[in-house]
Design an enzyme around this catalytic site. Structure first.
Site, PDB file in Angstrom:
ATOM      1  CB  CYS A  39      -1.068   3.494   8.159  1.00  0.00           C
ATOM      2  SG  CYS A  39      -2.524   4.204   7.089  1.00  0.00           S
TER       3      CYS A  39
ATOM      4  CB  CYS B  29     -18.310   1.186   8.591  1.00  0.00           C
ATOM      5  SG  CYS B  29     -17.219   0.204   9.975  1.00  0.00           S
TER       6      CYS B  29
ATOM      7  CB  CYS C 194      -0.701  -0.834   8.201  1.00  0.00           C
ATOM      8  SG  CYS C 194      -1.578  -1.746   7.062  1.00  0.00           S
TER       9      CYS C 194
ATOM     10  CB  CYS D 104     -18.768  -3.805   4.913  1.00  0.00           C
ATOM     11  SG  CYS D 104     -17.581  -2.448   5.551  1.00  0.00           S
TER      12      CYS D 104
ATOM     13  CB  CYS E 202      -0.963   0.022   1.171  1.00  0.00           C
ATOM     14  SG  CYS E 202      -2.012   1.441   1.374  1.00  0.00           S
TER      15      CYS E 202
END
Length: 361
Positions: free
Chosen positions: A72, A205, A75, A145, A68
């Site tokens: 972060c 969410c 992560c 989701c 990614c």
């Protein structure tokens, strides 16, 4: 005098009416309450708005793992940390593999199937893929989701038209502490994506991760961010950091020590009181809890959790343990209620011409 029967009623008439409009001082005072008082208040709020012993069960699947572009600090999927975490990047999962996993999730008792991709945002070529996944999973009778990173208005609309039930995009922490967590996108970027999701008609969410080195003031400020939204998220995951060696925040917590589980449970309880109609999800970190600690979290107002042995790339409580614990606590699973897609494909049987039927909201 209040009787035990009154306390145990799912919707007791004696329960006070709780205001969702709270000042920062009021939220801070909730955190300071004696724990048993806080749990009692949170459980009273929970019983006003939900069936007391019903829980929503979800399964989470990584449909695109690793590399990614975000940084972060918690992560392992971040490409910025891969030299230390050694997480191997994987291509998108084939549609049939995702559907097979969704079928297993439904058979195990999950009512919602969540799909996550390690993207900063989906590309134009990714959208047909995620739309197909939404449609195929919904055809199984599951709620859907997705968490795919940032969205623009057009992408949110495409997901809404496909019938997506929830979109996850966590705030993670307070605005003040945010730069300690991630620098490749801003807090306002996150809020903008949530606004696009809300405007499209998809349920929001959005939650946090506690135990990343933030203070209680940061946890209070995160709650205030939820209350500042036009409407609190329909689903709020409250995660405890699972420290992963090789990530900046994971290494920090491993060196300095983890947040108290009771402070996590306090955060769940305060979230329940301040967002009374939201599902509050017991998420990452649950695998480390004892049965008694999980029972306290449900007492605090958590009424949703993840089934399955893995959450994206981190471990989760085993399904057999969850089933045993639900029996012991007398909890039962909520039935799925997926919403209809806004746009249905229509094919003329004679000509083969394909068109679309737009459904009213």
């Amino acid at each position: 005098m209040t009787t035990l029967q009154q306390i145990l009623e799912p919707n007791p008439s004696f329960a006070p009416t709780f205001s969702t409009t709270k000042s920062r001082d009021e939220v801070a005072r909730l955190f300071e309450l004696p724990l048993m008082d806080l749990l009692m208040q949170a459980q009273s709020v929970h019983r006003e708005h939900f069936n007391a012993n019903e829980v929503q069960i979800s399964t989470l699947l990584s449909i695109k793992t690793g590399n990614c572009p975000e940084d972060c600090g918690y992560c392992s999927q971040s490409g910025h940390h891969r030299d230390k975490t050694k997480l191997e990047a994987e291509k998108r999962l084939e549609v049939d593999k995702v559907i097979a996993a969704a079928k297993r999730a439904k058979a195990s008792g999950s009512s919602r199937f969540c799909m996550g991709a390690a993207w900063k945002h989906p590309s134009a070529k990714d959208m047909p893929y995620v739309v197909e996944l939404i449609q195929e999973v919904k055809a199984l009778g599951l709620e859907t989701c997705m968490t795919l990173g940032m969205l623009n208005a057009e992408q949110a609309s495409q997901l809404a038209d496909a019938g997506l039930d929830y979109y996850n995009h966590n705030l993670d922490t307070s605005r003040r502490y945010y730069d300690e967590v991630v620098t490749t996108r801003s807090y306002d970027d996150r809020l903008d994506t949530l606004a696009q999701v809300r405007a499209s008609g998809i349920n929001v969410c959005s939650g946090n991760i506690v135990g990343m080195g933030e203070s209680r003031d940061d946890r209070i400020d995160w709650v205030m961010e939820l209350l500042a939204m036009p409407k609190p998220p329909e689903s709020i995951p409250v995660n405890l950091l699972v420290p992963i060696q090789g990530t900046p925040l994971g290494d920090k917590v491993i060196a300095e020590g983890q947040l108290s589980v009771l402070e996590w449970i306090r955060t769940i309880a305060v979230t329940r009181i301040c967002c009374p109609t939201s599902y509050v999800r017991l998420s990452a970190g649950r695998e480390s809890l004892s049965d008694a600690e999980q029972a306290l979290a449900f007492m605090a107002g958590a009424n949703s959790f993840f089934y399955g042995d893995k959450l994206l790339t981190t471990g989760n409580a085993s399904q057999s343990s969850d089933q045993r614990l639900m029996r012991e606590l007398g909890l039962h699973a909520q039935i799925a209620e997926p919403r209809a897609p806004k746009v249905l494909p229509v094919i003329d049987a004679m000509s083969g011409h394909e068109s679309a039927l737009v459904l009213a909201d």
